[in-house]
Scaffold this motif. Structure first.
Motif, short mmCIF file in Angstrom:
data_model
loop_
_atom_site.label_atom_id
_atom_site.label_comp_id
_atom_site.label_asym_id
_atom_site.label_seq_id
_atom_site.Cartn_x
_atom_site.Cartn_y
_atom_site.Cartn_z
N ASP A 164 0.94 -1.21 -0.13
CA ASP A 164 0.08 0.32 -0.32
C ASP A 164 0.74 1.59 -0.06
N ILE A 165 1.06 1.90 -1.07
CA ILE A 165 2.29 2.57 -1.21
C ILE A 165 2.03 4.26 -0.52
N LEU A 166 2.64 4.75 0.14
CA LEU A 166 2.55 5.92 0.80
C LEU A 166 3.58 6.64 0.07
N PHE A 167 2.61 8.29 -0.78
CA PHE A 167 3.49 9.35 -0.81
C PHE A 167 3.83 10.53 0.05
N ASP A 168 3.42 10.30 1.07
CA ASP A 168 3.70 11.16 1.48
C ASP A 168 4.80 11.05 2.92
N PRO A 169 6.16 11.79 3.23
CA PRO A 169 6.81 12.04 2.39
C PRO A 169 6.89 11.62 1.33
N PRO A 170 7.06 12.02 -0.07
CA PRO A 170 7.21 11.29 -0.99
C PRO A 170 8.39 10.41 -1.37
N ASP A 171 9.24 10.58 -0.22
CA ASP A 171 10.77 9.01 -1.13
C ASP A 171 10.89 8.12 -0.28
N TRP A 172 9.32 8.32 0.39
CA TRP A 172 8.72 6.51 0.96
C TRP A 172 8.61 5.54 -0.61
N ALA A 173 7.95 6.51 -1.74
CA ALA A 173 7.01 5.18 -2.32
C ALA A 173 7.96 4.92 -3.50
N ALA A 174 9.53 5.61 -3.05
CA ALA A 174 10.23 4.28 -3.91
C ALA A 174 11.02 2.83 -2.78
N GLU A 175 10.77 3.99 -2.55
CA GLU A 175 11.71 1.99 -0.85
C GLU A 175 10.11 1.41 -0.91
N MET A 176 9.15 1.16 -0.53
CA MET A 176 7.76 0.56 -0.38
C MET A 176 7.69 0.51 -1.77
N LEU A 177 8.04 0.73 -3.02
CA LEU A 177 7.88 -0.75 -4.28
C LEU A 177 9.15 -1.06 -4.29
N ARG A 178 10.28 -1.07 -3.82
CA ARG A 178 11.07 -1.63 -3.37
C ARG A 178 11.10 -2.69 -2.76
N ARG A 179 10.72 -2.49 -1.57
CA ARG A 179 10.45 -3.60 -0.22
C ARG A 179 9.15 -4.47 -1.16
N SER A 180 8.25 -3.90 -2.38
CA SER A 180 6.60 -5.15 -2.52
C SER A 180 7.51 -6.36 -3.37
N LYS A 181 8.54 -5.96 -3.45
CA LYS A 181 8.65 -6.70 -4.46
C LYS A 181 7.94 -6.89 -6.38
N SER A 182 7.24 -7.94 -6.07
CA SER A 182 6.39 -8.24 -7.10
C SER A 182 5.05 -8.54 -6.67
N ALA A 183 4.37 -8.31 -5.29
CA ALA A 183 3.69 -8.29 -4.40
C ALA A 183 2.52 -7.44 -5.69
N PRO A 184 1.39 -7.65 -6.46
CA PRO A 184 0.17 -6.81 -6.33
C PRO A 184 0.46 -5.23 -4.95
N LEU A 185 0.10 -4.18 -5.95
CA LEU A 185 0.22 -3.50 -5.62
C LEU A 185 -1.13 -2.71 -5.33
N SER A 186 -1.24 -1.73 -3.81
CA SER A 186 -2.54 -0.88 -4.14
C SER A 186 -1.64 1.02 -4.23
N VAL A 187 -2.29 1.52 -5.32
CA VAL A 187 -1.90 2.77 -5.54
C VAL A 187 -2.93 3.54 -4.92
N ASP A 188 -2.64 4.56 -4.04
CA ASP A 188 -3.96 6.29 -4.31
C ASP A 188 -2.96 7.43 -4.15
N ILE A 189 -3.36 7.86 -5.35
CA ILE A 189 -2.65 9.21 -5.04
C ILE A 189 -3.18 10.74 -5.49
N SER A 190 -2.75 11.20 -4.71
CA SER A 190 -3.89 12.23 -4.53
C SER A 190 -3.20 13.98 -5.07
N LEU A 191 -3.16 14.32 -6.03
CA LEU A 191 -2.50 15.15 -6.56
C LEU A 191 -2.98 16.52 -6.95
N GLU A 192 -2.28 18.06 -6.22
CA GLU A 192 -3.44 18.74 -6.22
C GLU A 192 -2.52 20.02 -7.76
#
Lengths: 173, 587
Positions: B88-116
């Motif tokens: 469940d990828i976090l974007f706040d703070p933004p640099d967590w996203a890259a770390e979580m994507l790496r750790r999630s390996k190839s598991a199915p992702l849940s991505v919730d992006i809210s961009l102003e």
């Protein structure tokens, strides 16, 4: 560890509508229980299938104490005849699952006992009991700080200062 | 044994001064802790139970699932090895996203992006990084503001297949206070979804939610949907009704359909429903369990002509006037109400007689003036069926007379299967005149209980009296046994139409002509002792009176909308006001 020893037929009472099993705990207590009750355990079911193949009667040795084993038997007795989604997701008809409030009361034990029960449930492959214990443990630590969690679980901080601030600790809250 | 070992280690820890030695001892001690001897499978089960669950808002701030990685080395390792914990990828703070994507390996992702509109570059980069993994995303929720970056985002969605995508939600953010869809589109812009989104590959897509998005109805990616929500599709991209019907017709497995301001428009100057489109097959959705349509009444009525629904579908139709055209309600209400009987008749063919319940509610001014909510529920072994229709309008823009509202209310009620209804509850702020009531009451052959609240009561009493005139052949409301009236003033209005007088005359006629009596009750009503005595004599039974009087809807201005809400529930258990004799029947 061997889990099956041959036993004298007289040890296990005769065959009725529900057969009886002899379970032997790590503290060498012999506990007789109806097979139906323990059918929730995939481990026990597999053992029983093995008995049928060899036409031999056996006691089943288990690597946990009679105290823990009795708790597991109490759980299985309570849910005897019920379908629980975790144990049998395909067979469970809607509406048959009982309310799981009972589990909460059943697992109102100290931390170490809870950990022993979950290990026993894992060994016996009783998914519903593993799930309930895991929920109880999760509830125990939910919302707690790292320090509080260490205190609850009885563990020490064994990180080096470098590990605490290493790239792998990034994104750890 | 374990405790002895632990005691020895504790003593060594106490004595140790070298930091390295101290850590080794602590690790050794941890290894003896019962929790450390849990199999990794159990640990990860516990961790996953602590995982952030975006379904529950209160869970979003709970970071326990992250804190577990700080408890000890063994827990950190178990957590880092558990790919599902990081999906469940976090974007706040933004640099967590890259770390979580790496750790999630190839598991199915849940991505919730809210961009102003003017999202920070780092957040936009993090979002784009996550969207480079579209093929691994199972749930994708995008909240965008039409901006320069939208094109970049859409490009990423266009160039990759969505192999495991099950749930897609895209919405352009908007000012929720604005109601007119066209105003929203003009002020906030829209998001355009290309027809070749995901390279036309999203085999598992089942749930689609679009808000303020321009979408092609010819997109075959959506054929396997079980949930579809279309909200505020700009009129310019709504295409034609045949295309829209074809779009719906292809979704044979659809279980939930929510449409809000998305049906193709019949043109801004069309006032009545045109003839059905020639040779247009009906839309048969055999698995539909919920249909919700919130739309201009005319377009809503237009769509419903083509729909064939299974008998257990829960239907909620809310017809509005056209927001940009004041006073369009009367002309659009007719096709809306006409569509309902045809829908009922389609449904009636499928299920036989069942007792039903009717609940009509006109909403209160504090909630904005709305018109008639009408659920009809039947209970049968085959399951519950409910049907709700409602007409709403913006009171600031329309000035419809009571006559128009009364007629529309009656049309909506008449559209329901009245001959099956055993119990009626009607809450109203607006009047429904006696002529409209007569039309309705003549059909209520099975009704046993009636509960009326507010302004509808006055027309009802007059209609009841009219129906009990001796010249009539049929017994009106032949099975009615209980009548409860709430929030009414028995002395209103002046003259022969007074509630008390009409009610008394009707009850007397009923008793004298047919030998039938009704058990009467008043809740929160103004009634005098004299009126009460006469009514008790007319209906034979003692009359029950409860609640403090509250007579909204007959000219008394209520400043506090909350009073109206209270009045819904019948009030506290106190006796109704028994007023002065001078307020009685002579008023």
């Amino acid at each position: 560890m061997p889990t099956i020893v041959s036993v004298d037929d007289s040890t296990v009472p005769g065959e009725g509508s529900s057969r009886l099993l002899l379970l032997v705990s790590s503290d060498n207590k012999h506990i007789v229980v109806e097979e139906d009750i323990m059918s929730r355990s995939r481990f026990i079911s597999k053992q029983v299938e093995g008995f049928e193949a060899t036409s031999q009667r056996h006691a089943i040795l288990l690597p946990f104490s009679s105290f823990v084993l009795n708790k597991v038997i109490e759980y299985c007795s309570h849910y005897r005849g019920y379908y629980l989604l975790e144990d049998d997701p395909d067979a469970a008809p809607p509406g048959r699952s009982p309310v799981r409030e009972w589990d909460q009361e059943f697992l109102d034990v100290d931390r170490n006992m809870l950990l022993r029960i979950i290990k026993a449930a894992h060994y016996l492959e009783i998914k519903s009991l593993v799930g309930s214990c895991a929920r109880a443990i999760a509830d125990m630590i939910r919302g707690k700080t790292t320090e509080e969690m260490r205190e609850i679980l009885g563990v020490e901080n064994d990180f080096t200062p470098e590990e605490e601030h290493s790239p792998s600790s990034k994104c750890t809250g | 044994m374990q405790s002895e070992k632990r005691q020895i280690i504790d003593e060594q820890i106490q004595a140790a001064t070298d930091p390295g030695r101290l850590l080794i001892l602590r690790s050794s001690r941890n290894a003896l802790a019962p929790v450390s001897r849990l199999p990794e499978a159990i640990l990860t089960t516990i961790f996953l139970l602590l995982r952030r669950n975006s379904t529950f808002v209160h869970d979003l701030d709970d970071l326990t699932w992250l804190h577990v990685t700080h408890v000890c080395r063994s827990w950190r390792q178990a957590a880092l090895d558990c790919a599902l914990l990081w999906t469940d990828i976090l974007f706040d703070p933004p640099d967590w996203a890259a770390e979580m994507l790496r750790r999630s390996k190839s598991a199915p992702l849940s991505v919730d992006i809210s961009l102003e509109p003017h999202a920070a570059v780092s957040k936009l980069d993090a979002a784009c990084l996550a969207l480079t993994r579209v093929s691994h995303i199972r749930t994708l929720h995008l909240e965008l503001a039409a901006s320069d970056y939208t094109e970049r985002i859409i490009h990423l969605l266009r160039t990759q297949s969505a192999d495991v995508l099950e749930h897609l939600s895209i919405q352009c953010s908007d000012d929720t206070w604005q109601r007119d869809p066209e105003e929203i589109v003009q002020s906030r812009g829209i998001c355009e979804l290309p027809v070749d989104i995901f390279g036309k590959v999203a085999p598992r897509l089942q749930r689609l939610e679009l808000r303020l998005c321009q979408v092609s109805w010819n997109n075959f990616l959506f054929d396997n949907l079980t949930f579809l929500s279309l909200e505020i599709v700009p009129s310019s991209s709504r295409s034609s009704m045949p295309q829209f019907l074809d779009f719906l017709r292809r979704m044979k497995g659809l279980k939930n359909l929510h449409i809000t301001d998305a049906i193709p428009l019949r043109g801004p100057f069309v006032k009545t429903l045109p003839p059905p489109i020639a040779e247009q097959p009906l839309v048969v959705l055999p698995h539909l369990s919920t249909l919700y349509v919130y739309e201009c009444a005319l377009e809503c009525g237009d769509l419903m002509r083509y729909m064939v629904l299974p008998r257990v579908t829960r239907v909620v139709l809310v017809g509005t006037h056209r927001w940009s055209r004041p006073a369009s309600l009367p002309c659009s209400a007719i096709p809306f109400t006409d569509a309902i009987p045809s829908l009922h008749s389609k449904r009636m063919q499928e299920y036989p007689y069942h007792p039903a319940r009717l609940f009509v509610r006109q909403h209160f001014p504090s909630l904005g003036q709305r018109f008639t909510c009408l659920p009809v529920a039947t209970t049968s072994q085959a399951g519950d069926v409910s049907f709700i229709t409602e007409l709403r309008w913006d009171s600031d823009r329309t000035h419809d007379s009571d006559d128009v509202l009364s007629q529309c209310t009656a049309r909506l009620i008449l559209a329901s299967p009245l001959d099956r209804i055993q119990s009626v509850t009607f809450l109203s702020y607006f009047f429904m005149d006696s002529q409209a009531w007569i039309l309705v009451l003549e059909h209520l052959a099975e009704v046993q209980e009636l509960h009326l609240t507010g302004a509808c009561v006055y027309g009802f009493a007059q209609a009841l009296r009219t129906l009990h005139t001796p010249s009539r052949d049929n017994i009106p409301l032949p099975k009615l046994s209980t009548l409860t009236i709430s929030n009414a003033q028995l002395s209103y209005p002046l003259g022969s139409g007074q509630l008390f007088v009409a009610l008394r005359d009707a009850l007397l006629s009923r008793a004298l002509s047919y030998g039938l009596s009704i058990k009467l009750a008043f809740t929160k009503c103004h009634i005098t002792a004299g009126q009460l005595e006469e009514l008790e004599a007319a209906c034979i039974h003692p009359i029950e009176c409860n609640g403090e009087p509250d007579t909204f809807g007959i000219g008394e201005i209520q400043d506090d909308g909350s009073d109206f809400e209270e009045s819904d529930e019948g009030g506290e258990d106190t006796h109704a006001d028994i007023g002065d004799e001078t307020d009685g029947s002579d008023a």
